[in-house]
Design an enzyme around this catalytic site. Structure first.
Site, PDB file in Angstrom:
ATOM      1  N   GLU A   1      -4.053  -4.341   9.128  1.00  0.00           N
ATOM      2  CA  GLU A   1      -4.778  -3.090   8.903  1.00  0.00           C
ATOM      3  C   GLU A   1      -6.279  -3.350   8.703  1.00  0.00           C
ATOM      4  O   GLU A   1      -7.121  -2.644   9.246  1.00  0.00           O
ATOM      5  CB  GLU A   1      -4.185  -2.347   7.694  1.00  0.00           C
ATOM      6  CG  GLU A   1      -4.766  -0.955   7.541  1.00  0.00           C
ATOM      7  CD  GLU A   1      -3.814   0.042   6.897  1.00  0.00           C
ATOM      8  OE1 GLU A   1      -2.604  -0.230   6.818  1.00  0.00           O
ATOM      9  OE2 GLU A   1      -4.299   1.102   6.488  1.00  0.00           O
TER      10      GLU A   1
ATOM     11  N   ASP B   1      -6.405  -2.106  -6.711  1.00  0.00           N
ATOM     12  CA  ASP B   1      -5.892  -3.292  -5.989  1.00  0.00           C
ATOM     13  C   ASP B   1      -7.017  -4.134  -5.387  1.00  0.00           C
ATOM     14  O   ASP B   1      -7.003  -5.359  -5.489  1.00  0.00           O
ATOM     15  CB  ASP B   1      -4.806  -2.927  -4.951  1.00  0.00           C
ATOM     16  CG  ASP B   1      -5.226  -1.959  -3.859  1.00  0.00           C
ATOM     17  OD1 ASP B   1      -6.360  -1.431  -3.923  1.00  0.00           O
ATOM     18  OD2 ASP B   1      -4.416  -1.730  -2.927  1.00  0.00           O
TER      19      ASP B   1
ATOM     20  N   ASP C   1      -0.104  -0.832  -0.832  1.00  0.00           N
ATOM     21  CA  ASP C   1       0.852  -0.069  -0.021  1.00  0.00           C
ATOM     22  C   ASP C   1       1.854  -1.005   0.657  1.00  0.00           C
ATOM     23  O   ASP C   1       3.053  -0.721   0.724  1.00  0.00           O
ATOM     24  CB  ASP C   1       0.121   0.747   1.054  1.00  0.00           C
ATOM     25  CG  ASP C   1      -0.944   1.643   0.453  1.00  0.00           C
ATOM     26  OD1 ASP C   1      -0.903   1.894  -0.766  1.00  0.00           O
ATOM     27  OD2 ASP C   1      -1.848   2.084   1.198  1.00  0.00           O
TER      28      ASP C   1
ATOM     29  N   GLY D   1      -0.491  11.102   7.282  1.00  0.00           N
ATOM     30  CA  GLY D   1      -1.713  11.764   6.805  1.00  0.00           C
ATOM     31  C   GLY D   1      -1.547  12.415   5.447  1.00  0.00           C
ATOM     32  O   GLY D   1      -2.400  13.181   5.012  1.00  0.00           O
TER      33      GLY D   1
ATOM     34  N   SER E   1       2.285   6.037   5.438  1.00  0.00           N
ATOM     35  CA  SER E   1       3.035   5.948   6.693  1.00  0.00           C
ATOM     36  C   SER E   1       2.557   4.745   7.509  1.00  0.00           C
ATOM     37  O   SER E   1       3.362   4.119   8.215  1.00  0.00           O
ATOM     38  CB  SER E   1       2.905   7.241   7.495  1.00  0.00           C
ATOM     39  OG  SER E   1       1.562   7.517   7.758  1.00  0.00           O
TER      40      SER E   1
HETATM   41  C1  GLA Z   1      -5.051   3.356  -0.246  1.00  0.00           C
HETATM   42  C2  GLA Z   1      -5.136   1.872   0.077  1.00  0.00           C
HETATM   43  C3  GLA Z   1      -4.595   1.041  -1.093  1.00  0.00           C
HETATM   44  C4  GLA Z   1      -5.241   1.446  -2.417  1.00  0.00           C
HETATM   45  C5  GLA Z   1      -5.201   2.974  -2.583  1.00  0.00           C
HETATM   46  C6  GLA Z   1      -5.962   3.435  -3.788  1.00  0.00           C
HETATM   47  O1  GLA Z   1      -3.706   3.759  -0.341  1.00  0.00           O
HETATM   48  O2  GLA Z   1      -4.407   1.582   1.238  1.00  0.00           O
HETATM   49  O3  GLA Z   1      -4.791  -0.324  -0.845  1.00  0.00           O
HETATM   50  O4  GLA Z   1      -6.542   0.955  -2.520  1.00  0.00           O
HETATM   51  O5  GLA Z   1      -5.731   3.647  -1.443  1.00  0.00           O
HETATM   52  O6  GLA Z   1      -5.336   2.998  -4.939  1.00  0.00           O
END
Ligand code: GLA
Length: 399
Positions: A170, A46, A182, A132, A137
């Site tokens: 974030e 991403d 996410d 975690g 989450s």
């Molecule tokens: C975490 C990050 C995402 C992505 C994944 C790996 O979940 O929050 O943005 O980079 O790692 O695919």
């Protein structure tokens, strides 16, 4: 939505509304839910402007919320140790709110920073997303606030914009340099589908049918209980490595390197960047391949793609760990069609695609392998592709 999910949602919505009343006095304006996610394929792509294929989990963070007119933000979580955090929206600043409260406060800050007319609120959270465990989450927490504020303050922002706001919270407020996957999964997923995400243009996401039941398949999540922490610098270092490689190749992002050009591109790069680039480019191709198979209705064909993705994360990107590697091997040895770590890595969870009826054999084999290796027993969850963030209430007769 199935009747059982609807009933569960309703009774949980009632519970958080009741707790809200005890905490803050009076009913909430509404109750919202935002899910955690697993990513089926497309890991560490991403932030390279690439592709991913996450699905939302039935596990959600619930938020009972009510606006305030005095610019105060009061935050309480069923998992936050009892206290209520009280802040002034006008004084929110990056890095100033420690712990879990930084995520929801960050979303309010990011909305205000983007020029949206938002004020205070009373917020009470309760979550079934394991924290975690690499199941997002934090994104669930952020996205619950984003959708609630969107409605409470009449913003009417599209889903991808809410996801961007949550990611900004974030990145800039909490200080974790994550991509957008996410948050997109938590806001934009739909039931019975995976989300085909193009991180360069999140508004162009597509729903890809991912019905497991009808195909006689199940998806297991194996939480290794090795806690991952994206804030520890390793994730940022990988991200920086990818950006350096793209710059050396004269590309805006690694997404712009087609798989066919890998053999020519790799020898031109410093040795430490070669495996990173190989992973990102082949992983983007795996997403496209997975989407093609799912569109043909061949869900089982996802299996080998998942397993190949794990090998690439283990050998090239090096974000797996002994526990995730063992969970994958033990699941495959017990007959899983495919398995891989999911999420950022350094611990967290593994997903395994299995034939219906093989769930306990596969789960049992992983648990036995963990015991034999002296690891803590993993947590096992069976999951189905669920809906993204939504309003649940207020339940009838509670206002
Ligand atoms: C975490 C990050 C995402 C992505 C994944 C790996 O979940 O929050 O943005 O980079 O790692 O695919």
């Amino acid at each position: 939505m199935s009747r059982t999910v609807q009933r569960d949602d309703d009774s949980r919505a009632h519970r958080v509304a009741d707790t809200f009343r005890q905490l803050f006095g009076g009913a909430p304006d509404g109750v919202w839910a935002a899910p955690g996610r697993v990513n089926l394929i497309g890991e560490h792509t991403d932030y390279n402007d690439g592709f991913a294929l996450p699905m939302a989990l039935p596990q959600t963070t619930l938020l009972a919320a009510r606006t305030r007119t005095d610019g105060r933000l009061r935050l309480h979580s069923a998992h936050g140790g009892g206290g209520t955090t009280e802040l002034a929206v006008a004084e929110l600043a990056p890095g100033a709110v420690p712990g879990w409260a930084g995520y929801p406060a960050g979303v309010v800050w990011a909305l205000a920073e983007a020029g949206h007319p938002v004020g205070g609120a009373d917020l009470h959270f309760d979550s079934t997303v394991p924290s975690g465990a690499g199941l997002s989450s934090s994104a669930a927490l952020e996205c619950a606030v984003a959708v609630a504020y969107d409605e409470l303050y009449g913003l009417r922002l599209p889903g991808p914009e809410l996801a961007r706001i949550a990611q900004r919270a974030e990145n800039a407020f909490v200080g974790v340099p994550c991509g957008i996957m996410d948050q997109m999964a938590s806001v934009c997923c739909t039931a019975e589908a995976a989300l085909h995400l193009d991180a360069r243009t999140p508004e162009d996401h597509r729903q890809v049918p991912f019905g497991l039941e009808g195909r006689g398949l199940r998806l297991l999540v194996i939480d290794t209980r090795v806690t991952h922490d994206l804030g520890d610098g390793a994730y940022a270092a990988l991200r920086a490595g990818c950006e350096r490689a793209a710059a050396l190749l004269g590309l805006p992002a690694l997404r712009d390197l087609p798989a066919a050009e890998l053999p020519k591109a790799l020898p031109a790069l410093p040795g430490d960047l070669v495996p990173l680039v190989r992973h990102v480019v082949t992983e983007n191709a795996r997403v496209e391949e997975a989407v093609a198979r799912l569109r043909e209705g061949d869900v089982a064909a996802l299996g080998p793609i998942l397993t190949a993705g794990h090998a690439s994360l283990r050998d090239d990107y090096r974000v797996s760990c002994p526990e995730t590697d063992l969970a994958v091997t033990a699941a495959l040895d017990a007959g899983a069609l495919g398995a891989r770590m999911t999420g950022g890595g350094f611990g967290g969870s593994v997903i395994a695609l299995v034939e219906a009826g093989r769930e306990s054999a596969v789960g049992g084999a992983v648990t036995a392998a963990f015991a034999a290796a002296g690891h803590r027993p993993p947590h096992l969850l069976e999951v189905t592709p669920a809906a993204g963030a939504r309003r649940l209430g207020p339940p009838a007769g509670t206002r």
